[in-house]
Design a protein around this motif. Structure first.
Motif: not given
Lengths: 251, 246
Positions: A150, A167-168, A171-172, A175, A249-251
């Motif tokens: 990533q 940005h990348i 955010p991950q 979560k 929003n991640e499925r």
């Protein structure tokens, strides 16, 4: 049968009297409310400090871990500065995690901030800087657990290191670390119960004061326990809602 | 501006203080519009060479000139140059927390300061080209490997790169999905895109490559047209390698 009924009435009357003695007389319930308020203020303040300082520490530690090889090759001031900051961050985390929080609290109260009158503020500072060390490690672990692909994909598109993080990767990370972060918040809330050591009337201390005044142990302790438990249940619920919303929003 | 978009000069990559030499003095030029395929046994340094071209690997020694600028120079801002070098990875590396459209527009909007509408239009046009226009709102986890890799290719194209680097783009794919990705790459080559491809797909190399590079032990052992390499291999090692893979 009659005896059982009598026992019931007696016990109930006893409980009622104790309840009135513990919470209604002298408006002692207000002590619990004020104590709970103080516990919450200390916890929230400490989380704020913990998050800000923890993120800063995690940024330093993970930047060093991720860029050590390339910075070493390039050398120069940047590498030495980051290495120095990383060393400081490591030392901080080691010291904080190695000392019981109640000892830290007393050090702040009796030594470092001895001139400060605002007891709540001292508690916020003590618990906040303690929490920062744990939050830092939670975030660092989160950042390092994100697949390096990533990160490389971001860099290959032309994002610089910080942009890639913002940005990348971050955010991950948020979560991924949310459940562990909740754990830290719960632990922190309960840790604040030692604030009574330095004469701060938090929830636990308030219960203790009631016990001292009424010579009743069960009722105030039960009340205190239930309030903590209830707060943790609410926190858990709130976090699980946030988590679900982030994952939707991640499925 | 010289005819060569990338020039590699004496490139070395050593690990453990020189004990392991992943690259041991590589020299080559890549012309504008050329399709170069790098082959070789595993551990030969071909991926390291490719990843050095946009400095995902920092070389121990040597220079890489991109558009005549030495990008290994510490004073050069590599991020600007990387914007013009698209890269496709073996494991796709789509951003898992973004849908396909966002994957493709985040770099153009953030880095090239394109407005959202313009970036999305371009992204949709590119998706249409690779037959995925209906998946714009999907998340990477909902796509097959072949679809992910096609998205990865067009994500790189959104930045309008001058050269595309492919690091074993079909190695992680199920066999039946290899073809769809190679098709996209072939059409790119036909359009005149400069491409450097590390691959085990010898068929692709034969059909599409202008030049094939054979690497072994961190060095370029042989290079030439596909006919030179596949039909008239000179070195014994290349002959052995081809005997095993063909």
């Amino acid at each position: 049968m009659e005896a059982l009924k009598l026992w019931f009435i007696e016990t109930f009357t006893d409980l009622k009297d104790t309840f009135i003695l513990c919470f209604i007389d002298d408006d002692r319930w207000k002590w619990l409310v004020e104590g709970f308020g103080k516990s919450i203020i200390i916890t929230l303040g400490a989380i704020a400090i913990g998050l800000v300082c923890g993120i800063a520490l995690a940024a330093i530690r993970s930047s060093y871990d991720k860029n050590e090889e390339s910075l070493k090759l390039r050398g120069g001031f940047g590498y030495r500065a980051l290495k120095f900051c990383n060393g400081i961050a490591k030392l901080y985390i080691t010291v904080i995690r190695g000392i019981p929080v109640v000892v830290q609290l007393m050090i702040w109260y009796f030594v470092i901030l001895v001139a400060q009158d605002n007891d709540t503020l001292i508690a916020v500072v003590a618990f906040g800087f303690n929490s920062a060390a744990y939050v830092a490690e939670i975030f660092r672990g989160g950042i390092m657990s994100i697949d390096n692909g990533q990160f490389e994909a971001g860099r290959s598109l032309g994002f610089n290191y910080i942009q890639t993080m913002i940005h990348i990767v971050i955010p991950q990370t948020v979560k991924a670390t949310l459940p562990t972060l909740l754990n830290e918040v719960i632990a922190l809330l309960k840790e604040t119960s030692v604030a009574g050591y330095v004469a701060i009337t938090d929830l636990t201390k308030a219960g203790d004061l009631i016990r001292g005044r009424t010579f009743e142990a069960f009722m105030p302790l039960a009340a205190v326990a239930i309030i903590y438990l209830f707060t943790v249940v609410v926190l858990t619920k709130v976090f699980s809602i946030i988590e679900r919303r982030l994952r939707r929003n991640e499925r | 501006m010289s005819d060569n978009i990338i020039q590699v000069r004496g490139l070395k990559k050593h690990y453990f203080g020189g004990e392991v030499k992943a690259l041991d003095g590589v020299n080559t030029d890549i012309r504008r519009g050329e399709v170069v395929v790098i082959i070789g046994p595993s551990g030969s340094g071909k991926s390291t060479l490719l990843r050095s071209l946009n400095l995902l690997e920092l070389p121990t020694d040597g220079q890489i000139l991109f558009n005549d600028v030495d990008i290994t120079d510490k004073k050069v801002n590599i991020n600007i140059h990387r914007q013009k070098m698209g890269m496709v990875f073996q494991h796709f590396n789509l951003f898992v927390n973004m849908n396909i459209l966002k994957n493709m527009t985040i770099a153009p909007t953030q880095l090239l300061k394109k407005n959202k509408k313009e970036a999305e239009e371009k992204a949709r046009a590119l998706l249409k080209r690779v037959g995925l226009e209906d998946r714009a709102d999907a998340y990477p986890s909902q796509l097959s490997g072949g679809q992910k890799q096609r998205v990865a290719i067009v994500r790189a194209l959104c930045m309008e790169p001058e050269v595309m680097l492919f690091d074993e783009p079909t190695s992680a794919l199920d066999p039946e999905m290899v073809g769809e990705v190679l098709e996209v790459m072939k059409s790119l080559a036909k359009e005149g895109m400069t491409m450097v491809v590390v691959t085990h797909e010898m068929g692709f190399a034969k059909e599409v490559a202008d030049r094939v590079i054979f690497m072994d032990e961190g060095k370029i052992l042989e290079e030439g047209t596909p006919e030179d390499i596949f039909d008239n291999p000179k070195s014994e090692r290349l002959q052995n390698f081809l005997a095993k893979v063909l």
